[in-house]
Design a protein around this motif. Structure first.
Motif, short mmCIF file in Angstrom:
data_model
loop_
_atom_site.label_atom_id
_atom_site.label_comp_id
_atom_site.label_asym_id
_atom_site.label_seq_id
_atom_site.Cartn_x
_atom_site.Cartn_y
_atom_site.Cartn_z
N CYS A 98 0.81 -1.22 0.00
CA CYS A 98 0.00 0.00 0.00
C CYS A 98 0.85 1.27 0.00
O CYS A 98 0.31 2.36 -0.09
N GLY A 99 2.17 1.12 0.10
CA GLY A 99 3.03 2.30 0.04
C GLY A 99 3.18 3.03 1.37
O GLY A 99 3.81 4.07 1.44
N ASP A 100 2.57 2.49 2.44
CA ASP A 100 2.73 3.13 3.74
C ASP A 100 4.19 3.06 4.19
O ASP A 100 4.87 2.06 3.96
N GLU A 101 4.60 4.10 4.89
CA GLU A 101 6.01 4.25 5.23
C GLU A 101 6.12 4.74 6.67
O GLU A 101 5.42 5.67 7.05
N VAL A 102 6.99 4.08 7.43
CA VAL A 102 7.27 4.52 8.80
C VAL A 102 8.77 4.69 8.95
O VAL A 102 9.55 3.80 8.59
N ILE A 103 9.18 5.86 9.43
CA ILE A 103 10.60 6.10 9.70
C ILE A 103 10.74 6.39 11.19
O ILE A 103 10.01 7.23 11.73
N LEU A 104 11.63 5.65 11.84
CA LEU A 104 11.84 5.82 13.28
C LEU A 104 13.25 6.31 13.54
O LEU A 104 14.21 5.87 12.89
N TYR A 105 13.36 7.24 14.49
CA TYR A 105 14.66 7.66 15.02
C TYR A 105 14.71 7.21 16.47
O TYR A 105 13.87 7.65 17.28
N LEU A 106 15.63 6.33 16.78
CA LEU A 106 15.71 5.75 18.12
C LEU A 106 17.02 6.16 18.77
O LEU A 106 18.09 5.96 18.19
N GLU A 107 16.90 6.72 19.98
CA GLU A 107 18.11 7.01 20.74
C GLU A 107 18.16 6.00 21.88
O GLU A 107 17.28 6.02 22.76
N VAL A 108 19.13 5.12 21.81
CA VAL A 108 19.25 4.09 22.84
C VAL A 108 20.53 4.34 23.63
O VAL A 108 21.62 4.39 23.05
N ASP A 109 20.35 4.52 24.92
CA ASP A 109 21.50 4.84 25.76
C ASP A 109 21.50 3.92 26.98
O ASP A 109 20.55 3.94 27.76
N ASP A 110 22.54 3.13 27.10
CA ASP A 110 22.68 2.25 28.25
C ASP A 110 21.45 1.37 28.46
O ASP A 110 20.93 1.24 29.57
N GLY A 111 20.97 0.80 27.34
CA GLY A 111 19.85 -0.13 27.43
C GLY A 111 18.49 0.52 27.62
O GLY A 111 17.51 -0.16 27.91
N VAL A 112 18.44 1.84 27.44
CA VAL A 112 17.17 2.55 27.59
C VAL A 112 16.87 3.33 26.31
O VAL A 112 17.76 3.96 25.74
#
Lengths: 172, 411
Positions: free
Chosen positions: A40-54
């Protein structure tokens, strides 16, 4: 018969109209991951900041239908400031919520094969106790449960979560 | 030319008596696949019940009946397309297979590294991917004819694009925009440049009179399921001298004249390209569909769709104004009955979901034309497409259902 109100709960429309955590984060330190539904062309972009397992911060971009975008918004709110292990737990719980329908459909021979292997934790025993437990942990996300009555839309709801899964795997 | 008697046509389509969500079924997705009249269903049912056997093999009565019916269907299709002989028609699964056949036979012999193939920005993936596969394998350049702001082909640089090209492969009518292309004009330009012409006629043959001679095309692909016939059957028309010279496509039974331990020789055209047991009953169903369309008259079908398309575009525009964008030409002379549109603030899938509650079937998505979607700058559109069984009441039901969607998603 499933009505539109089952699919488009008010809280879903609210997240669609006013998505939480929209935007971008500088990469690095953040990790960027893209999910795409080729059907269907749906798009998800995620920006994840992972610091010390959080998961210290999350931002979302992309475009798509109300279900995919609301699910993305609710997901971002649910995992922010959670540990990576807690976030993985939410992924498992949500995927199980979406696959309850799968097992019911399988019994009537109508399972949608496209959903197989859409994420880990796709097995649920479907018992009442288990559902309640998952429900307690999911909170607002439970509103998306109505999606299971509309099989072709389950992929819309799951897109953010399979993308998150991939992002966490890559970022940790 | 007589007008279509739509009420009578509707009575021929059993599925139109069905209800969905307690509402009358309003089928507006014929550009994806058309519904089937009882005449087609009966022809297929009769074949299975009364004469079923494999074709071209048995010498017994029912085998000969089936062979006659199968080859009769080929003759009907040939007449519909203006082919000089039934032997110019090769049955395939659909247009996708027809184009892949050309890409894997004619093109393998005639297109070499450094050659160009020209397609357009409005092509269906069926007329994109086979050429991309060939381009990647052979080092062939793929060139794209762009669109104008009016959703027509921009032919400004046509001569330059055709320079050094071996093939122009173009749709006769866009499944997304509805745009009808001037194939005769394109053929003349391509032939002047030394290129052959392949026409994807999936959206043309069901809806308007087609004459392969007037088009002056070299290859024409068509599909049965969009023209009231069953799925699984379609075909390729090609110039007989091309079919003679092309190597076979799939190898197996029926396509051979002789097989020894050392090799094989091929059957005559068109059976050279029909390996294995073909969709026999589907071909017979297609023949019945051709009879049905011929009975209505393709001129009358085209006039009906022009009138109804004008009505639909006007209703959508009047009711929703600037909140709804239509992607396609406004001039009904330049377009067919596939109408793509988008609301400013409602995703195509949500629209399709909500109108389904009213029994209205429309397509939402990229319509197997992702390069075009990128040109349009949208991820997906909603598409309502018309055919012989649709009337103004169907359009009215669509408009009312869309108004419900607009209210539902109003902020």
């Amino acid at each position: 018969m499933a009505g539109l109100e089952d699919l488009y709960r008010e809280i879903i429309l609210d997240h669609y109209r006013a998505p939480r955590n929209r935007g971008e984060l500088p990469v690095p330190p953040a990790h960027r991951v893209e999910g795409f539904n080729p059907l269907c062309g749906d798009e998800v972009i995620l920006y994840l900041e992972v610091d010390d397992g959080v998961v210290t911060d999350v931002r979302t971009a992309g475009q798509g239908c109300s279900i995919s975008q609301a699910s993305t918004s609710m997901m971002s709110a649910a995992i922010k400031a959670k540990t990576v292990e807690e976030a993985r737990g939410v992924i498992r719980a949500f995927t199980a919520l979406m696959s309850i329908h799968e097992s019911h459909l399988a019994e009537s021979g109508l399972a949608e094969s496209g959903l197989e292997g859409s994420g880990e934790g796709s097995v649920t025993d479907g018992s009442e106790g288990s559902s309640e437990l998952e429900g307690a942990r999911l909170g607002d996300l439970e509103a998306l449960q109505g999606v299971v009555k509309f099989p072709v839309r389950i992929k819309c709801a799951l897109l953010a979560w399979t993308t998150l899964q991939q992002g966490l795997d890559e970022a940790t | 030319m007589k007008d279509l008697d739509v009420a009578r046509i509707q009575a021929d389509f059993p599925i139109l008596k069905r209800q969905v969500h307690g509402k009358r079924l309003v089928y507006l997705d014929s550009a994806s696949s058309a519904q089937k009249p009882i005449q087609v269903l009966d022809a297929m049912d009769r074949s299975y019940r009364e004469s079923y056997a494999n074709v071209h093999r048995g010498v017994y009565t029912i085998a000969e009946e089936m062979t006659a019916a199968y080859e009769g269907a080929r003759a009907k299709v040939a007449a519909l397309l203006g082919a000089a002989s039934p032997n110019e028609i090769v049955f395939t699964k659909n247009v996708t297979e027809a184009i892949n056949l050309v890409a894997n036979t004619w093109a393998r012999v005639n297109v070499r590294e450094g050659d160009a193939i020209v397609i357009t920005e409005m092509e269906h993936h069926a007329n994109v991917v086979p050429w991309q596969m060939l381009a990647a394998e052979r080092g062939v350049e793929l060139r794209w004819i762009p669109l104008t702001d009016d959703y027509l082909l921009d032919l400004t640089d046509l001569d330059r694009l055709l320079d050094g090209a071996k093939l122009l492969s173009v749709t006769a009518a866009s499944n997304v925009l509805g745009t009808i292309n001037d194939i005769s004009h394109l053929s003349a330009a391509a032939h002047a440049a030394g290129a052959l012409v392949l026409v994807d006629a999936a959206q043309a043959v069901p809806h308007l009179p087609v004459d392969v001679a007037a088009w002056d095309a070299d290859f024409v692909g068509f599909t049965g399921h969009k023209m009231l016939g069953p799925s699984g059957i379609g075909g390729l028309w090609a110039r007989p001298e091309l079919l003679e010279a092309m190597p076979p496509f799939l190898g197996g039974g029926e396509m051979i004249r002789d097989v020894t331990k050392d090799g094989f020789t091929t059957n005559d055209v068109p059976w050279k390209f029909e390996a294995g047991t073909m969709p026999i009953v589907e071909a017979i169903g297609l023949g019945a569909a051709v009879d049905y369309l011929t009975g209505l008259g393709l001129d009358a079908v085209r006039e009906h769709e022009k009138t109804l398309t004008t009505y639909m575009v006007d209703q959508l525009t009047n009711r929703f104004g600037a909140g709804l964008t239509i992607y396609g030409p406004r001039d009904v002379e330049q377009r067919g009955g596939a109408v793509s549109f988008l609301f400013d603030n409602i995703h195509a899938h949500d629209v399709s979901q909500v109108v389904d509650e009213s029994g209205v079937c429309v397509r939402a998505g990229h319509h197997c034309a992702k390069p075009l979607m990128r040109v349009l700058g949208v991820p997906a559109t909603t598409r309502a497409s018309l055919y012989v069984y649709n009337d103004e009441a169907d359009v009215d039901a669509l408009v009312e259902a869309l108004a419900t969607a607009e209210r539902f998603f109003a902020i």
